[in-house]
Design an enzyme around this catalytic site. Structure first.
Site, PDB file in Angstrom:
ATOM      1  N   VAL A  11       0.836  -1.204   0.000  1.00 11.78           N
ATOM      2  CA  VAL A  11       0.000   0.000   0.000  1.00 11.78           C
ATOM      3  C   VAL A  11       0.870   1.252   0.000  1.00 11.78           C
ATOM      4  CG1 VAL A  11      -1.619  -1.316   1.441  1.00 11.78           C
ATOM      5  CG2 VAL A  11      -0.187   0.417   2.505  1.00 11.78           C
ATOM      6  N   GLY A  41       2.156  -6.767   4.286  1.00 10.43           N
ATOM      7  CA  GLY A  41       2.836  -7.737   3.433  1.00 10.43           C
ATOM      8  C   GLY A  41       4.163  -7.213   2.933  1.00 10.43           C
ATOM      9  N   ASN A  43       6.025  -4.693   4.123  1.00 10.91           N
ATOM     10  CA  ASN A  43       6.983  -4.476   5.213  1.00 10.91           C
ATOM     11  C   ASN A  43       7.612  -5.780   5.680  1.00 10.91           C
ATOM     12  OD1 ASN A  43       6.356  -1.730   5.196  1.00 10.91           O
ATOM     13  ND2 ASN A  43       4.832  -1.919   6.826  1.00 10.91           N
ATOM     14  N   LEU A 215       3.777  -8.149  22.938  1.00 11.94           N
ATOM     15  CA  LEU A 215       3.269  -7.364  24.067  1.00 11.94           C
ATOM     16  C   LEU A 215       3.962  -6.015  24.193  1.00 11.94           C
ATOM     17  CD1 LEU A 215       3.208 -10.343  26.604  1.00 11.94           C
ATOM     18  CD2 LEU A 215       1.227  -9.375  25.389  1.00 11.94           C
ATOM     19  N   ALA A 217       6.339  -3.204  24.960  1.00 17.84           N
ATOM     20  CA  ALA A 217       7.472  -3.049  25.871  1.00 17.84           C
ATOM     21  C   ALA A 217       7.619  -4.225  26.833  1.00 17.84           C
ATOM     22  CB  ALA A 217       7.317  -1.757  26.669  1.00 17.84           C
ATOM     23  N   GLY A 219       7.626  -7.313  25.837  1.00 14.83           N
ATOM     24  CA  GLY A 219       8.225  -8.440  25.129  1.00 14.83           C
ATOM     25  C   GLY A 219       7.186  -9.254  24.391  1.00 14.83           C
ATOM     26  N   ASP A 246       5.502  -5.738  12.090  1.00 17.79           N
ATOM     27  CA  ASP A 246       5.859  -6.261  10.771  1.00 17.79           C
ATOM     28  C   ASP A 246       7.322  -6.688  10.722  1.00 17.79           C
ATOM     29  OD1 ASP A 246       3.294  -5.711   9.941  1.00 17.79           O
ATOM     30  OD2 ASP A 246       3.811  -3.809   8.982  1.00 17.79           O
TER      31      ASP A 246
END
Length: 297
Positions: A11, A41, A43, A215, A217, A219, A246
């Site tokens: 995109v 996709g 990225n 998650l 920061a 991890g 991504d």
């Protein structure tokens, strides 16, 4: 070498930098605007390719100026193959807002991406072989995702889906995967649950060998048939979290294709994502080939 087939969207990203997110019904002023190639996709394919994997990108673009710009940018990357499906519609667009503390929100059109039929997508994957990886995201239609997953499984290729954005009313496609990557909100929506660990375990029990929940920061959490384990994130000062998921997904799958263990692939993905969030932008923040050489050590 094992290849990674990324089947997803490409995109035109339009990023608006704002001091804070607008309240409902409120108009605010953007401090700056930037345009670049993007899409989950695209990225993920670029991140996987720069990390050293042999990548084939299958994506639909329109015949407009945005599509030409995207194609020109992709031709500068060292893909094993670039399989663009050119359609007569407008190229899809993502509108990103990034606040001063680095948080982002994204709205993406899917008209062009979903206009490419399952038949055209699977025809672009005729050379998928046993051991290859097929990486998808949530931008394809459920029918196309199922068709690609079925083809990959029939060829004994491994299927990984980054379930973002989550908008399907069925987990059917995810149950066909070897691996699923989702963030906290997505896994709770997928499982209709209230606990991340339990939701990941619920999905993993339905078919995938592993489920990873990112998650931020905190991890990420890995759920397998052996149980759950946590991977701490590297402390960073985030400038822009756009594209971090991504980059994590692309580097993780690229590392698996290069023979890394799942634990090592997760840690490589985390290192790449940490570097990404310290920068502004999305496409421009993806680590370079030279930086990836240190990341995927």
């Amino acid at each position: 070498m094992t290849r990674v087939f990324v089947v997803g969207n490409a995109v035109s990203d339009v990023t608006l930098n704002v001091r804070r997110a607008p309240r409902p019904g409120e108009s605010i002023l953007a401090q700056s605007i930037a345009r670049a190639p993007g899409g989950k996709g695209l990225n993920q394919a670029v991140a996987a390719q720069r990390s050293g994997a042999k990548v084939v990108l299958v994506s639909a673009i329109g015949g407009d100026a945005a599509g030409i710009e995207i194609e020109n940018a992709l031709l500068r990357e060292a893909f094993d193959d670039l399989r663009l499906i050119r359609l007569s519609c407008d190229t899809d667009v993502s509108i990103l807002t990034v606040t001063a503390d680095g948080e982002n929100s994204i709205i993406t059109t899917i008209g062009c991406t979903q206009a490419s039929s399952a038949e055209r997508l699977t025809a672009s994957l005729s050379d998928v072989q046993a051991g290859d990886y097929v990486l998808m995201q949530g931008n394809l239609s459920l029918a196309s995702t199922n068709a690609v997953a079925d083809l990959a499984r029939a060829r004994s290729a491994k299927v990984v889906i980054n379930a973002a954005p989550w908008h399907w009313d069925s987990t059917e496609a995810l149950e066909k995967c070897d691996g699923v990557i989702a963030n906290e909100g997505e896994i709770l929506d997928i499982a209709k649950g209230v606990d991340v660990k339990d939701s990941a375990a619920w999905l993993q029990a339905k078919g995938p060998a592993w489920v990873i929940v990112t998650l931020g920061a905190e991890g990420c959490l890995l759920s397998t048939h052996e149980g759950a384990s946590n991977f701490a994130a590297r402390p960073v000062k985030a400038s822009d979290t756009s594209g971090a998921g991504d980059v994590f997904s692309g580097v993780l799958v690229g590392s698996l294709a290069r023979g890394a263990s799942l634990d090592d692939a997760i840690q490589a993905g985390q290192r790449a994502a940490a570097l990404t969030v310290e920068r502004t932008g999305t496409f421009s923040a993806i680590p370079s080939v030279e930086e990836m050489q240190d990341i995927v050590r």
